[in-house]
Design an enzyme around this catalytic site. Sequence first.
Site, PDB file in Angstrom:
ATOM      1  N   LYS A  21       0.856  -1.192   0.000  1.00  7.25           N
ATOM      2  CA  LYS A  21       0.000   0.000   0.000  1.00  7.25           C
ATOM      3  C   LYS A  21       0.890   1.240   0.000  1.00  7.25           C
ATOM      4  O   LYS A  21       1.766   1.380   0.867  1.00  7.25           O
ATOM      5  CB  LYS A  21      -0.862  -0.051   1.270  1.00  7.25           C
ATOM      6  CG  LYS A  21      -2.166   0.683   1.201  1.00  7.25           C
ATOM      7  CD  LYS A  21      -2.950   0.346   2.471  1.00  7.25           C
ATOM      8  CE  LYS A  21      -4.242   1.064   2.560  1.00  7.25           C
ATOM      9  NZ  LYS A  21      -4.851   0.889   3.893  1.00  7.25           N
TER      10      LYS A  21
HETATM   11  C1  E4P Z   1      -8.164   2.046   3.971  1.00  5.00           C
HETATM   12  O1  E4P Z   1      -7.455   1.185   3.511  1.00  5.00           O
HETATM   13  C2  E4P Z   1      -8.005   2.642   5.291  1.00  5.00           C
HETATM   14  O2  E4P Z   1      -7.305   1.709   6.096  1.00  5.00           O
HETATM   15  C3  E4P Z   1      -9.297   2.921   6.004  1.00  5.00           C
HETATM   16  O3  E4P Z   1     -10.412   2.492   5.253  1.00  5.00           O
HETATM   17  C4  E4P Z   1      -9.409   4.286   6.562  1.00  5.00           C
HETATM   18  O4  E4P Z   1     -10.641   4.399   7.238  1.00  5.00           O
HETATM   19  P1  E4P Z   1     -10.926   5.581   8.294  1.00  5.00           P
HETATM   20  O5  E4P Z   1     -11.120   6.848   7.521  1.00  5.00           O
HETATM   21  O6  E4P Z   1     -12.195   5.156   8.987  1.00  5.00           O
HETATM   22  O7  E4P Z   1      -9.741   5.642   9.202  1.00  5.00           O
END
Ligand code: E4P
Length: 217
Positions: free
Chosen positions: A83
């Site tokens: 990522k």
């Molecule tokens: C995506 O890969 C992120 O880990 C995640 O969905 C972020 O979510 P949040 O905005 O609730 O922290």
Amino acid sequence: MKFFVDTADVAAIAELNALGMVDGVTTNPSLILKSGRDILEVTKEICGIVSGPVSAEVVSLKADEMIAEGLKLAKIAPNITVKVPLTWDGLKACKVLSDAGHMVNVTLCFSPNQALLAAKAGATFISPFVGRLDDINLDGLELIADIRTIYDNYDFKTQILAASIRTVNHVAECARIGADVMTAPPEVIRKLASHPLTDAGLAQFMKDWEKTGQKIL
Ligand code: E4P
């Protein structure tokens, strides 16, 4: 629509995986912090449970360091998805890692143009953050719909991974729009089974069943 679970909580992943609800996992530095675990150890454990893509996020800001981190993370297991953030350096890292045959998830996407760049850089997944746009009174679901249209217009193969999913409504709407994947915390996935009419109907059935005086077992 594939279901990814957005957590580094191994017990929660194992529970949902046993029900067939987990097509993959996404983590990020905040979720690793929340788990209290070492990133390499916990990610390896998750990859031992789930056979689908498991996103592990790089933490450097420079492309060459992101690539080095990505290559180290990719060694954890064959189902690791590296990522990277949607910055110019992140896109450079995406291109190099994708060309080398690794799955790449480009995260922190907040605009259609960013999604277009990620697709051109060879991303396996683009992660538009629905909830965080809603948080600032913008329309996160509109972004999912815009990216769907753009990717379909040009037949981009990058999968739309709707992220920052906070509500059951987000899940249903992402499926309606045609997101390829959604990632949500375990509690949101559990809530998908709930409906007040299901609860009321079941209570009535139980009441009437008791009155029959019968038993099945
Ligand atoms: C995506 O890969 C992120 O880990 C995640 O969905 C972020 O979510 P949040 O905005 O609730 O922290």
